[in-house]
Design a protein around this motif. Structure first.
Motif, PDB file in Angstrom:
ATOM      1  N   TYR A  11      -7.207   2.591  -0.153  1.00 11.99           N
ATOM      2  CA  TYR A  11      -7.807   1.785   0.918  1.00 11.99           C
ATOM      3  C   TYR A  11      -8.859   2.628   1.621  1.00 11.99           C
ATOM      4  CZ  TYR A  11      -7.963  -1.308   5.036  1.00 11.99           C
ATOM      5  OH  TYR A  11      -8.357  -2.159   6.032  1.00 11.99           O
ATOM      6  N   LEU A  13       0.840  -1.206   0.000  1.00 11.49           N
ATOM      7  CA  LEU A  13       0.000   0.000   0.000  1.00 11.49           C
ATOM      8  C   LEU A  13       0.873   1.254   0.000  1.00 11.49           C
ATOM      9  CD1 LEU A  13      -2.977   0.867   0.042  1.00 11.49           C
ATOM     10  CD2 LEU A  13      -2.815   1.019   2.539  1.00 11.49           C
ATOM     11  N   HIS A  33      -4.914  -4.139  -0.660  1.00  7.75           N
ATOM     12  CA  HIS A  33      -5.884  -3.945   0.419  1.00  7.75           C
ATOM     13  C   HIS A  33      -5.918  -5.104   1.407  1.00  7.75           C
ATOM     14  CE1 HIS A  33      -8.476  -0.895  -2.100  1.00  7.75           C
ATOM     15  NE2 HIS A  33      -7.215  -0.539  -1.946  1.00  7.75           N
TER      16      HIS A  33
END
Length: 526
Positions: free
Chosen positions: A160, A33, A243
């Motif tokens: 996210y 991420l 995610h």
């Protein structure tokens, strides 16, 4: 109200939101991420740098003697047309944005726009006459809506759940980065006596687009677009990679994938073959497009356009005429906008959207009232203290504007539209942005030359209209995922259908025992 849909009703299935809230691992401790967000900086967040650069550059070029002389000292309507041509190009591009976005996807549409804007910057830097400069302005304007619509959508669709609203809010803050670079560049080149004093800033406008071309190879596509194109396995892989690193990450991805699939399936059932037909197909969709239209209009008709494009005229009218002093004020105000705009963009999405818009607009109204009074006193008494007050409140204006119409505009657009209509909705918002901007950039210098400080009274009255519209018409979207907001105007029946679809997909996945066998389930459905 039936014409514009029912009152919003949030879904009764907040499972995804609850999992995201319970995830205590920060994004910077999630390797994939973290990498994604770093890639999104040049590929998507940097898109608004082009708009910010353009506004500040055109503001600064008015105080560059070589530019002013080369183009025969433009004033009034001619000066307005130099700025308005950018918006005219954007207006003509907007009808095509949804078609290109749906066909090419988010990534390739941004690349398409970047190539167009690099061509525009090259022509602008090499302009030999008025017509060539105007053509370059039009080409730059034509490219920017394709990039803005898809970059803001990509941020919302890849982010996210916990950081998604912050990403779309910071998107607009990058406007100030481009603006500062342009203000600093024109300040550094305005003493050059040759045409390079304005050609250098013009050529540098291609830099953000060049970054997008270089780094886009490393950026993933929107998983929602992939699912809409039946590329489900690719979409699931992206969701799992980016995610699935948090607490209950596997459960989050399974539920997110199921929600996206179920929601897009329902959206496709109602979508019209002609893309823009969705704008008026039913009361719920009409309300979304109404909100997009007024949001775009308000972002440009809140008095900010005067500061962005015609700060030199404002300063001249209060007795500040020295070109170096004007350049210093422009650069200082631009830096101040970034200093307060970035923290506000990080903080503002944590609070309810509707309250943010109201606080923002009421604050701007108060600033403009004082600004108008100070401008009138300056013209009547010719005192320096009144001029100083005007400059002070120009700086005070920025934080209030940034709270709502800067930090929350694209966040709100991404939230109120479901995936299938998101590109159309943001494109429609861009249509009203460019209409308002075209009108303002053309009319503002004419009005300021004719009635001077009295023109500010118009904005004071208009902001009362904005406050009333937000209070009575804007729904709250805070603290929900995109899929949980998809059918908030359609009512409980449509939301229950979506929840049934989510549970069906989850049941099928669990029945197969693992996500590796998910593709077999989808093939059996077909």
């Amino acid at each position: 109200m039936a014409i514009l849909g029912n009152r919003e009703q949030l879904t009764t299935d907040p499972r995804l939101t609850n999992i995201a809230k319970a995830d205590t691992i920060p994004w910077y401790r999630k390797p994939n991420l973290r990498l994604l967000y770093l890639i999104l900086v040049p590929c998507a967040l940097g898109v608004e740098m082009t708009s910010g650069y353009d506004s500040s550059m055109m503001n600064g070029l008015q105080a560059v003697p070589a530019w002013d002389k080369y183009f025969n000292h433009p004033t009034g309507s001619r000066l307005g047309l130099y700025n308005a041509m950018y918006s005219l190009g954007a207006l003509l591009a907007v009808p095509f944005v949804p078609f290109v976005s749906d066909r090419l996807g988010r990534r390739r549409t941004i690349l398409f726009a970047s190539v167009i804007m690099i061509m525009g910057a090259a022509i602008q830097g090499g302009s030999q006459n008025y017509n060539m400069f105007m053509a370059s302005r039009w080409l730059l304007g034509f490219g920017i809506p394709f990039a803005i619509v898809n970059a803001s959508s990509l941020l919302g669709e890849l982010g996210y759940a916990k950081e998604r609203a912050v990403l779309t809010s910071v998107f607009n803050a990058s406007w100030f980065v481009g603006s500062i670079v342009a203000a600093g560049t024109t300040y550094g080149t305005f003493t050059i006596t040759t045409t390079w004093s304005w050609r250098i800033p013009s050529l540098l406008q291609a830099f953000p687009s060049l970054l997008q071309i270089i780094f886009m190879y490393f950026c993933p596509e929107s998983p929602r677009w992939l699912i809409a194109k039946d590329r489900n396995e690719e979409a699931l892989g992206i969701l799992q990679k980016y995610h699935g690193e948090g607490i209950d990450g596997e459960e989050f991805v399974r539920l997110e994938y199921a929600q996206i699939r179920s929601t897009i399936t329902l959206e496709l059932e109602n979508a019209r073959k002609f893309a823009w037909a969705d704008a008026w197909r039913d009361p719920a969709m009409r309300r979304r497009f109404f909100l997009a239209g007024v949001t775009g209009w308000f972002t440009q008709w809140s008095g900010n356009n005067l500061i962005s494009f015609y700060l030199k005229l404002i300063l001249n009218q209060i007795g500040i005429t020295n070109p170096r002093t004007v350049q210093k004020v422009i650069l200082s105000n631009t830096c101040w906008s970034l200093i307060n705009g970035l923290p506000i963009a990080l903080i503002s999405p944590r609070f309810p959207r509707r309250k943010g818009f109201l606080f923002c607009t009421i604050g701007m109204l108060c600033v403009y009232i004082v600004w108008t009074i100070a401008s009138a006193r300056r013209e009547i008494t010719h005192t320096n203290s009144a001029a100083i007050a005007v400059v002070v409140f120009i700086f005070v204006y920025s934080p209030f504007y940034n709270i709502g119409w800067n930090a929350l505009a694209y966040t709100y657009m991404v939230e109120i539209f479901p995936f299938q209509q998101r590109a159309k909705g943001i494109a429609f918002e861009q249509l009203t942005v460019r209409l308002a901007n075209f009108f303002n950039t053309y009319v503002n210098p004419i009005a300021m030359a004719s009635i001077k400080w009295k023109y500010y009274i118009f904005y004071c009255v208009w902001m009362i209209v904005e406050i009333s519209t937000v209070y009575f018409m804007f729904p709250e979207t805070h603290n929900r995922t995109l899929e949980e907001l998809s059918f908030m105007f359609e009512g409980k029946e449509k939301q229950l259908q979506a929840e049934e679809g989510v549970n069906k997909v989850l049941h099928e996945v669990e029945g197969k025992g693992s996500s590796v066998q998910l593709e077999e389930v989808e093939k059996s459905e077909a």
